[in-house]
Scaffold this active site. Sequence first.
Site, mmCIF file in Angstrom:
data_model
loop_
_atom_site.group_PDB
_atom_site.id
_atom_site.type_symbol
_atom_site.label_atom_id
_atom_site.label_comp_id
_atom_site.label_asym_id
_atom_site.label_seq_id
_atom_site.Cartn_x
_atom_site.Cartn_y
_atom_site.Cartn_z
ATOM 1 N N PRO A 88 78.525 38.653 68.713
ATOM 2 C CG PRO A 88 79.440 37.850 70.703
ATOM 3 C CD PRO A 88 78.148 38.221 70.058
ATOM 4 C CD GLU A 115 76.588 32.040 78.114
ATOM 5 O OE1 GLU A 115 77.280 32.058 77.076
ATOM 6 O OE2 GLU A 115 77.003 32.458 79.201
ATOM 7 N NE ARG A 153 76.671 60.713 61.619
ATOM 8 C CZ ARG A 153 77.637 61.064 60.774
ATOM 9 N NH1 ARG A 153 78.072 60.207 59.879
ATOM 10 N NH2 ARG A 153 78.172 62.267 60.829
ATOM 11 C CG ASP A 168 81.190 61.989 58.611
ATOM 12 O OD1 ASP A 168 81.614 63.038 59.094
ATOM 13 O OD2 ASP A 168 80.002 61.640 58.592
#
Length: 247
Positions: A88, A115, A153, A168
């Site tokens: 993150p 963690e 993709r 897209d």
Amino acid sequence: MRFDVFTLFPEVFEPYLGASILQRASQRRLAEVHLHNIRDWATDRHHVTDDEPYGGGGGMVMKPEPVFAAVEDVLGSPPACPLVLLTPQGRVFTQRVAQELSQVPRLGLLCGRYEGVDERVRQHLVSDEISIGDYVLTGGELPALLLIDAVTRLLPGVLGDPDGAWDDSHASGLLEYPHYTRPVEFRGWRVPEVLLSGDHARLARWRRQQALLRTWQRRPDLLSSAGLTPQDLDYLAKLDADDQLKI
Ligand code: SAH
């Protein structure tokens, strides 16, 4: 393209990779995903891969030795291809990053748990750090799958329609126009007439305007970096003017 995934939970990948477009891509050898269980490189009797954090505090930290051993065994030392740590704290994953990663022939993906990994892995082993958004999951496996999906993709031949990925949302910087399929009328709601008209120029104009309208309504922040033509700008100016009248 080849992905090498380093994880403590390889079993969570298989069902998703074994379905639909990703399964077809792997059968056709367009994308190969190789799963490596970090636990196989833990040398002690109990195959321990995590330990308590120095300095105390809750949670466990993934030990450096099995992670280094796994990566160096599979990718070489130093790794012969980019190695992405899912975290993150990384740069945020977007369509642009997916496009960038789809250019490399081989990519390593390292999934954390608990963690996360010992800081020395981040400092001395990985070459890139990617986050899938500003929230925290229990592991890097879903982020890795998400990245594999978005990158695969984009590889030539993976989607049936070679232009499929072009319109897209986010590919051109705009959200995509709406889609309809049969029946032409459902519960009294009809498909827009222009889609049935067979008039290609009108259809192309409608789709472009719908993409502009959606982006203007939902994600105006995207408009400043989208590649817009003078006609697009005229249409947006009209939307802004109509909007002013409403107030
Ligand atoms: N303590 C860490 C979070 C650990 S979450 C911190 O605060 O930064 C456990 C693992 O899940 C991480 O090592 C990472 O591999 C994965 N993960 C969690 N959220 C993620 C996200 N938004 N993007 C990418 N990976 C994520």
